[in-house]
Design a protein around this motif. Structure first.
Motif, mmCIF file in Angstrom:
data_model
loop_
_atom_site.group_PDB
_atom_site.id
_atom_site.type_symbol
_atom_site.label_atom_id
_atom_site.label_comp_id
_atom_site.label_asym_id
_atom_site.label_seq_id
_atom_site.Cartn_x
_atom_site.Cartn_y
_atom_site.Cartn_z
ATOM 1 N N ILE A 19 31.397 -12.083 156.568
ATOM 2 C CA ILE A 19 32.412 -12.309 155.540
ATOM 3 C C ILE A 19 33.422 -11.170 155.531
ATOM 4 O O ILE A 19 34.627 -11.389 155.365
ATOM 5 C CB ILE A 19 31.742 -12.487 154.162
ATOM 6 C CG1 ILE A 19 30.926 -13.778 154.142
ATOM 7 C CG2 ILE A 19 32.776 -12.508 153.052
ATOM 8 C CD1 ILE A 19 30.031 -13.916 152.943
ATOM 9 N N PHE A 20 32.949 -9.952 155.742
ATOM 10 C CA PHE A 20 33.856 -8.810 155.828
ATOM 11 C C PHE A 20 34.799 -8.930 157.020
ATOM 12 O O PHE A 20 35.974 -8.573 156.933
ATOM 13 C CB PHE A 20 33.050 -7.506 155.910
ATOM 14 C CG PHE A 20 33.891 -6.284 156.046
ATOM 15 C CD1 PHE A 20 34.681 -5.850 154.995
ATOM 16 C CD2 PHE A 20 33.912 -5.565 157.221
ATOM 17 C CE1 PHE A 20 35.476 -4.729 155.119
ATOM 18 C CE2 PHE A 20 34.693 -4.439 157.355
ATOM 19 C CZ PHE A 20 35.479 -4.020 156.301
ATOM 20 N N ALA A 21 34.303 -9.472 158.137
ATOM 21 C CA ALA A 21 35.157 -9.695 159.306
ATOM 22 C C ALA A 21 36.221 -10.743 158.992
ATOM 23 O O ALA A 21 37.387 -10.596 159.392
ATOM 24 C CB ALA A 21 34.316 -10.136 160.499
ATOM 25 N N ALA A 22 35.834 -11.786 158.271
ATOM 26 C CA ALA A 22 36.813 -12.802 157.869
ATOM 27 C C ALA A 22 37.849 -12.201 156.935
ATOM 28 O O ALA A 22 39.043 -12.520 157.023
ATOM 29 C CB ALA A 22 36.107 -13.977 157.202
ATOM 30 N N TYR A 23 37.408 -11.338 156.043
ATOM 31 C CA TYR A 23 38.325 -10.644 155.133
ATOM 32 C C TYR A 23 39.352 -9.831 155.933
ATOM 33 O O TYR A 23 40.553 -9.885 155.654
ATOM 34 C CB TYR A 23 37.524 -9.731 154.201
ATOM 35 C CG TYR A 23 38.363 -8.923 153.252
ATOM 36 C CD1 TYR A 23 38.715 -9.431 152.012
ATOM 37 C CD2 TYR A 23 38.802 -7.642 153.587
ATOM 38 C CE1 TYR A 23 39.484 -8.690 151.127
ATOM 39 C CE2 TYR A 23 39.569 -6.903 152.717
ATOM 40 C CZ TYR A 23 39.908 -7.433 151.490
ATOM 41 O OH TYR A 23 40.681 -6.703 150.627
ATOM 42 N N PHE A 63 41.912 -17.144 149.741
ATOM 43 C CA PHE A 63 40.820 -16.933 150.684
ATOM 44 C C PHE A 63 40.396 -15.474 150.718
ATOM 45 O O PHE A 63 39.206 -15.159 150.833
ATOM 46 C CB PHE A 63 41.205 -17.386 152.084
ATOM 47 C CG PHE A 63 41.278 -18.871 152.254
ATOM 48 C CD1 PHE A 63 40.351 -19.705 151.661
ATOM 49 C CD2 PHE A 63 42.268 -19.438 153.023
ATOM 50 C CE1 PHE A 63 40.410 -21.082 151.821
ATOM 51 C CE2 PHE A 63 42.348 -20.804 153.191
ATOM 52 C CZ PHE A 63 41.409 -21.632 152.593
ATOM 53 N N LEU A 64 41.344 -14.571 150.596
ATOM 54 C CA LEU A 64 41.046 -13.144 150.586
ATOM 55 C C LEU A 64 40.194 -12.775 149.381
ATOM 56 O O LEU A 64 39.197 -12.050 149.510
ATOM 57 C CB LEU A 64 42.356 -12.354 150.580
ATOM 58 C CG LEU A 64 42.281 -10.868 150.828
ATOM 59 C CD1 LEU A 64 41.912 -10.613 152.270
ATOM 60 C CD2 LEU A 64 43.606 -10.228 150.507
ATOM 61 N N VAL A 65 40.549 -13.276 148.219
ATOM 62 C CA VAL A 65 39.782 -12.996 147.004
ATOM 63 C C VAL A 65 38.387 -13.615 147.096
ATOM 64 O O VAL A 65 37.388 -12.981 146.721
ATOM 65 C CB VAL A 65 40.547 -13.499 145.759
ATOM 66 C CG1 VAL A 65 39.689 -13.436 144.517
ATOM 67 C CG2 VAL A 65 41.814 -12.689 145.563
ATOM 68 N N ILE A 66 38.295 -14.824 147.618
ATOM 69 C CA ILE A 66 37.000 -15.484 147.770
ATOM 70 C C ILE A 66 36.110 -14.697 148.731
ATOM 71 O O ILE A 66 34.917 -14.491 148.465
ATOM 72 C CB ILE A 66 37.182 -16.943 148.239
ATOM 73 C CG1 ILE A 66 37.779 -17.770 147.114
ATOM 74 C CG2 ILE A 66 35.874 -17.542 148.717
ATOM 75 C CD1 ILE A 66 38.239 -19.144 147.541
ATOM 76 N N CYS A 67 36.671 -14.226 149.834
ATOM 77 C CA CYS A 67 35.900 -13.415 150.780
ATOM 78 C C CYS A 67 35.450 -12.106 150.157
ATOM 79 O O CYS A 67 34.320 -11.655 150.386
ATOM 80 C CB CYS A 67 36.716 -13.132 152.035
ATOM 81 S SG CYS A 67 36.826 -14.513 153.164
ATOM 82 N N ALA A 68 36.308 -11.487 149.374
ATOM 83 C CA ALA A 68 35.943 -10.220 148.730
ATOM 84 C C ALA A 68 34.793 -10.423 147.755
ATOM 85 O O ALA A 68 33.834 -9.639 147.737
ATOM 86 C CB ALA A 68 37.151 -9.635 148.016
ATOM 87 N N ALA A 107 32.620 -12.927 147.763
ATOM 88 C CA ALA A 107 31.435 -13.346 148.511
ATOM 89 C C ALA A 107 30.774 -12.169 149.221
ATOM 90 O O ALA A 107 29.547 -12.090 149.284
ATOM 91 C CB ALA A 107 31.802 -14.429 149.511
ATOM 92 N N ALA A 108 31.568 -11.248 149.745
ATOM 93 C CA ALA A 108 31.009 -10.107 150.481
ATOM 94 C C ALA A 108 30.182 -9.187 149.580
ATOM 95 O O ALA A 108 29.215 -8.590 150.031
ATOM 96 C CB ALA A 108 32.119 -9.312 151.150
ATOM 97 N N ILE A 109 30.552 -9.100 148.312
ATOM 98 C CA ILE A 109 29.788 -8.203 147.434
ATOM 99 C C ILE A 109 28.652 -8.920 146.710
ATOM 100 O O ILE A 109 27.802 -8.253 146.122
ATOM 101 C CB ILE A 109 30.704 -7.503 146.406
ATOM 102 C CG1 ILE A 109 31.378 -8.504 145.503
ATOM 103 C CG2 ILE A 109 31.708 -6.625 147.095
ATOM 104 C CD1 ILE A 109 32.158 -7.870 144.373
ATOM 105 N N THR A 110 28.616 -10.247 146.759
ATOM 106 C CA THR A 110 27.558 -10.962 146.046
ATOM 107 C C THR A 110 26.474 -11.518 146.968
ATOM 108 O O THR A 110 25.394 -11.843 146.492
ATOM 109 C CB THR A 110 28.139 -12.130 145.225
ATOM 110 O OG1 THR A 110 28.841 -13.012 146.091
ATOM 111 C CG2 THR A 110 29.051 -11.616 144.137
#
Length: 81
Positions: free
Chosen positions: A32-36, A12-17, A19-22
């Motif tokens: 998304i950054f808050a979820a990260y 989930f951490l990698v997916i959030c990272a 997603a946050a940059i794309t």
């Protein structure tokens, strides 16, 4: 420690990272950054670093997210004229 839980949180951490940059929408990127940050806090707590987890939750998922949302709400989109 339960390695399946840690592995799922890491995924989930990698997916959030990624997603946050794309993502193109700034507000979505902030959420998304808050979820990260929240997932990072959970991982820190799972590693028995409770002080670091508390700081990550308070600063990363709390104050920083509120400040980012305030900044995004003050910005305007450029017109395509």
């Amino acid at each position: 420690m339960i390695w399946e839980f840690n592995f799922a949180m890491f995924l989930f951490l990698v997916i959030c990272a990624i997603a946050a940059i794309t993502v193109r929408n700034l507000l979505s990127a902030v959420v998304i950054f808050a979820a990260y940050s929240l997932i990072m806090a959970v991982l820190w707590a799972e590693m028995n670093a409770v002080d670091v987890a508390f700081t990550e939750a308070a600063v990363g998922a709390g104050i920083t997210t509120v400040l980012f949302i305030a900044v995004v709400s003050r910005t305007t989109r450029r017109s395509k004229d």
